[in-house]
Design an enzyme around this catalytic site. Structure first.
Site, short mmCIF file in Angstrom:
data_model
loop_
_atom_site.label_atom_id
_atom_site.label_comp_id
_atom_site.label_asym_id
_atom_site.label_seq_id
_atom_site.Cartn_x
_atom_site.Cartn_y
_atom_site.Cartn_z
N CYS A 115 -72.83 -68.01 4.00
CA CYS A 115 -72.39 -68.12 5.39
C CYS A 115 -73.66 -68.34 6.20
O CYS A 115 -74.42 -67.39 6.41
CB CYS A 115 -71.67 -66.85 5.84
N SER A 119 -72.51 -63.77 8.25
CA SER A 119 -72.55 -63.20 6.90
C SER A 119 -71.16 -63.07 6.33
O SER A 119 -70.86 -62.11 5.63
CB SER A 119 -73.23 -61.84 6.92
#
Lengths: 210, 219
Positions: A115, A119
């Site tokens: 990502c 995250s």
């Protein structure tokens, strides 16, 4: 819990955390005091949330899904078509929300999940993301130079294996189904699940038989 | 904010990835408390998950980079609590409540968290049919909104292929700024690394993003 993930990389980097510790401990305590005095939070509920992530939600859930896919071709097909539906059909795995997408490694293609913007991570099947997954080093390099990222994990793929990187930029979440290692024919699902590491389900590790 | 340091894809200079053997769930007790407070206050429904992400992106870039994940979460939570009038600066300074709390729509109880949480469902009914289908060639738009977006810089003005239609989902760009869910079709769009990074990119490498329809135009 999945087997040891990084025996070749047994180093610790806690400096960043250490320098924050006293300041953050005090600020977080103060905020919790304020929120509970105002009646916004119940400290017992906070305790329970933490306990959930420490003891119940973890990569053992994802490992069970992978092991089932290895032994049950019909489940594997359903998993690749509808990750959430297939995962939720396994009663012993904690409930998985919508939008789980399973992607399968093959000799031709290796999948890696990142990502880059924050995250995003499939918490329900892998637990809390490790520090490296949330690090600038991983988030920056995974999409431009994934082979060097894999090298940081001690993983070297054959040159002919193409890499596919999945940037988790929406609420879809990705679970990598790693390749089943050679020499595990006839193994029980439980024994197979014990081989499946967290990293192998993110794409930064491979599953190997002992 | 969209063009700031959180958008890290393709940046150089952050060094090696450093996996930690037998990493614990939390490296300090306060990290777990932050996670739990974040979840408890999120349940009040005063902000969206996208608004939460946006509050982290609005941290000053140097603060963002030097903070650990849970420190960022804490700083973002503090900002949201202040912005919604749930706590005041003088209370944060004093370390205790100085006035009664507001009524919340929902207060998370022990019973609510007895079982592990299940993620929300972000799919919504579609107002119109999907504009693209698997196999279509698309080009990402060159957008640079001063507000939240999920189209990373490295994937703007790039030509790729629609690989899958993932349904119609809450649109983060509007949900983050309290401009509504504004549901949009979501696609997996895959790019050749050479399209993203130039001729020196690894041959055969492909990278996909999850792209909302407003990010895309036909190519």
């Amino acid at each position: 819990m999945a087997a040891e993930d990084h025996s070749a990389h047994d180093h610790h980097h806690h400096d960043q955390h250490g320098s924050e510790l006293s300041e953050m401990q005090a600020r977080v305590r103060a905020l919790e005091t304020i929120l509970s005095e105002k009646g916004y939070v119940d400290p017992a509920a906070l305790d329970r949330i933490i306990e959930t992530y420490e003891t119940e939600v973890g990569p053992h859930n994802g490992a069970r899904i992978v092991a089932r896919a290895w032994v049950d071709p019909e489940f594997r097909a359903r998993l690749l078509a509808d990750g959430s539906g297939a995962a939720n059909s396994l009663g012993h795995v904690s409930p998985v929300g919508s939008h789980l997408i399973a992607v399968e490694n093959t000799p031709e293609q290796h999948n890696l999940v990142v990502c880059t913007l924050c995250s995003c991570y499939p918490w329900e099947v892998l637990g809390l993301p490790p520090v490296w997954y949330k690090s600038a080093a991983f988030r920056s390099r995974a999409v431009i130079d994934p082979r060097s990222v894999l090298a940081d994990f001690g993983v070297a793929l054959p040159a002919e294996t193409k890499i596919r990187v999945w940037d988790s930029t929406a609420e879809t979440r990705f679970l990598v189904v790693p390749m089943r290692p050679e020499g595990t024919q006839g193994w029980s699902e439980e024994r197979l699940a014990a081989l499946v590491t967290r990293d192998s389900m993110v794409g930064t590790g491979l599953v190997t038989a002992p | 904010m969209s063009n700031t340091v959180h958008d890290m894809g393709g940046m150089h200079g952050f060094g090696p990835v450093e996996p930690e053997a037998n990493e614990p769930p939390f490296h300090a007790e306060w990290e777990g408390r932050v996670l739990a407070m974040q979840r408890a206050m999120g349940a009040a429904g005063l902000w969206t998950i996208d608004g939460g992400r946006a509050s982290l992106e609005m941290l000053p870039p140097v603060e963002y980079l030097r903070s650990s994940y849970y420190r960022r979460w804490f700083l973002g939570l503090e900002r949201r609590l202040l912005a919604h009038g749930l706590v005041a600066e003088d209370e944060l300074a004093a370390g205790r409540s100085l006035r009664p709390g507001r009524a919340l729509n929902r207060r998370l109880t022990l019973a609510d968290v007895a079982k592990p949480p299940t993620r929300g469902n972000f799919a919504r009914p579609a107002a119109a049919p999907a504009r693209f289908k698997p196999g279509d060639t698309v080009r990402t738009r060159n957008i640079n909104p001063p507000t939240h977006t999920r189209l990373p810089r490295y994937a703007r003005s790039k030509t790729g292929t629609v690989e899958a239609v993932r349904g119609c989902h809450v649109f983060p760009d509007t949900a983050a700024i309290d401009a509504g869910e504004n549901p949009q079709w979501l696609y997996t769009v895959v790019f050749a690394a050479t399209e993203l990074w130039g001729e020196a990119a690894e041959p055969g490498l492909t990278v996909s993003i999850e792209a909302f329809e407003p990010y895309l135009e036909p190519a």
